[in-house]
Motif scaffolding. Structure first.
Motif, PDB file in Angstrom:
ATOM      1  N   HIS A 146      49.902  -2.743  -0.309  1.00 33.37           N
ATOM      2  CA  HIS A 146      51.019  -2.157  -1.059  1.00 33.37           C
ATOM      3  C   HIS A 146      50.570  -0.841  -1.683  1.00 33.37           C
ATOM      4  N   ARG A 147      51.468   0.150  -1.653  1.00 29.75           N
ATOM      5  CA  ARG A 147      51.128   1.447  -2.248  1.00 29.75           C
ATOM      6  C   ARG A 147      50.894   1.289  -3.746  1.00 29.75           C
ATOM      7  N   THR A 161      44.358   3.987  -2.504  1.00 22.73           N
ATOM      8  CA  THR A 161      45.788   4.303  -2.341  1.00 22.73           C
ATOM      9  C   THR A 161      46.607   3.034  -2.142  1.00 22.73           C
ATOM     10  N   GLU A 162      45.921   1.951  -1.755  1.00 22.11           N
ATOM     11  CA  GLU A 162      46.644   0.695  -1.507  1.00 22.11           C
ATOM     12  C   GLU A 162      46.040  -0.421  -2.337  1.00 22.11           C
TER      13      GLU A 162
END
Ligand SMILES: NC(=O)c1ccc[n+]([C@@H]2O[C@H](COP(=O)([O-])OP(=O)(O)OC[C@H]3O[C@@H](n4cnc5c(N)ncnc54)[C@H](OP(=O)(O)O)[C@@H]3O)[C@@H](O)[C@H]2O)c1
Length: 407
Positions: free
Chosen positions: A54-55, A32-33
């Motif tokens: 960061h996404r 997810t990151e």
């Protein structure tokens, strides 16, 4: 892990979500990151910050896909955008797409692996090894993942490593746009035996353009500085002129009668316009038009008027002698990349990699590129893979590789 899709109210958004999630059943496992180099304001390389949480980018359109970046590259456009170049125009485009200016990830080139596709993407699947040059209004490739429009993507050449492949998409799409769209070398008939002068042939776009033109059967004269003559000859140029030599212009005059001049040298080639054939509408195509600079300086309306005036002005003298003066721009183009891929796999185009930089040293690579005098491309290795035998070794110094002849 779930792939994030921007939630928007309304039926269109839920349809989009549905389209994305149906195909996403085939996606590879993604976190997810991710890590990404970002800026929060314009300035110099000191503004680049590495974010490790960061996404992940999201697929917001059914025609987009998500790519795990194995390698990226740096182009002069990244250095310029770091300083705010083109921000007025890019912000307008971002507003239309509903995206924000900051934090901004730079980088246009990617070679990597598809990990998810939108519902409208039928030509790619997770696991495909692809390359792409993404539009400058989008978040860029100096990150572990990037979302790209499927139309800007193609399968990468099998014969190249990701590092080698990442050196090509942006310069290939730019050369294609300049030569095919603007220069109208659209078919075999318009290409064969055309006499083309490439100014600035040692840089990223020039080194690719020389090879593309030779693959099409054109007669190519190329200019570069003394230390790059051997490199440009090795790319197949018929005549290479050292532009630093006192008699360079005399040499170029001997070969006059060009059908097209591609100026990759920042506008220095404009003075060679009289060497083009008269009364054939031979084309001077520059990659350094003032368009975005004028809009940055004067705004959309006044800058637009100034652009029109400058284009007309630059064409007046050319048109009176039956020649034309044209501005060319990078355009994302997956179809062009497919054709370039085939030429690469046929051995007609090779990557010219000046240096390979690890992901952690992206700001150093910006400093190096700011110094100019590029001989091919600077590539960023994002995923650690065994280097191909033809790749130059990674460099972490401020000095260009001692072997300036490239890959
Ligand atoms: N309009 C667009 O959408 C677009 C897209 C891509 C690139 N561009 C622009 O197109 C240009 C080329 O891009 P690039 O990526 O190839 O840049 P690059 O890699 O920096 O190459 C520029 C090359 O030009 C050479 N050069 C400088 N002055 C010269 C002269 N008087 N005669 C011959 N060669 C000269 C440089 O070498 P030396 O300095 O050692 O001579 C360098 O090798 C840049 O100005 C870039 O900003 C525009």
């Amino acid at each position: 892990m779930p792939l994030l899709v921007l939630g928007r109210a309304g039926a269109a958004a839920s349809l989009r979500r549905c389209l994305v999630s149906r195909r996403s059943a085939h996606r590879a496992s993604v976190p997810t990151e991710m890590s990404a180099w970002q800026i929060h304001r314009y300035g110099g390389p000191e503004e680049l910050q590495l974010t490790t949480s960061h996404r992940l980018p999201t697929i917001t359109q059914p025609t987009e896909l998500l790519i795990k970046v194995h390698a990226a590259s740096i182009n002069p456009i990244d250095v310029a955008m770091l300083g705010g170049y083109g921000s007025t125009t890019m912000n307008l485009m971002r507003q239309l797409c509903g995206t924000l200016e900051f934090p901004l990830t730079l980088g246009r080139d990617v070679s990597g692996e598809v990990v998810a596709v939108g519902g409208g993407v039928s030509q790619f699947r997770p696991g495909d090894q692809v390359w792409a040059a993404v539009g400058p209004q989008r978040q860029g490739t100096h990150a572990e993942y990037v979302a790209a429009a499927a139309g800007s993507v193609s399968l990468k050449p099998r014969s190249l490593s990701h590092v080698e492949a990442a050196s090509i998409p942006y310069v290939a799409a730019t050369a294609w746009s300049a030569l095919v769209v603007t220069g109208e070398l659209v078919s075999e008939g318009t290409r064969r035996d055309r006499r083309v002068l490439v100014c600035g042939a040692a840089g990223g776009v020039g080194s690719l353009a020389v090879q593309l033109l030779k693959a099409w059967g054109c007669q190519v004269t190329a200019t570069c500085a003394t230390d790059a003559v051997e490199l440009v000859e090795s790319l197949g140029a018929d005549v290479v002129v050292d532009y630093t030599a006192p008699d360079a212009d005399e040499h170029l005059k001997l070969m006059q009668g060009y059908d097209l001049i591609l100026d990759c040298s920042g506008g220095h080639g404009e003075r060679h316009i009289p060497l083009m054939k008269p009364w054939t509408y031979a084309k001077y195509v520059t990659l350094s038009p003032p368009l975005l600079k004028n809009i940055d300086a004067d705004g959309l309306v006044a800058g637009g008027v100034r652009n029109l005036a400058e284009l007309v002005q630059s064409n007046i003298s050319s048109h009176t002698q039956g020649r034309s003066h044209r501005w060319a721009f990078f355009m994302p183009n997956g179809c062009a990349l497919s054709q370039v891929r085939d030429l690469v796999d046929d051995g007609k185009i090779r990557p010219v990699v000046q240096r390979v930089v690890p992901f952690e040293l992206v700001p150093d690579a910006f400093v190096q590129l700011q110094g100019g005098h590029s001989r091919g491309k600077t590539v960023i290795r994002v995923v650690d893979e065994p280097p191909a035998p033809s790749e130059p070794p990674e460099t972490d110094t401020g000095a260009p590789s001692s072997d300036r002849s490239g890959a």
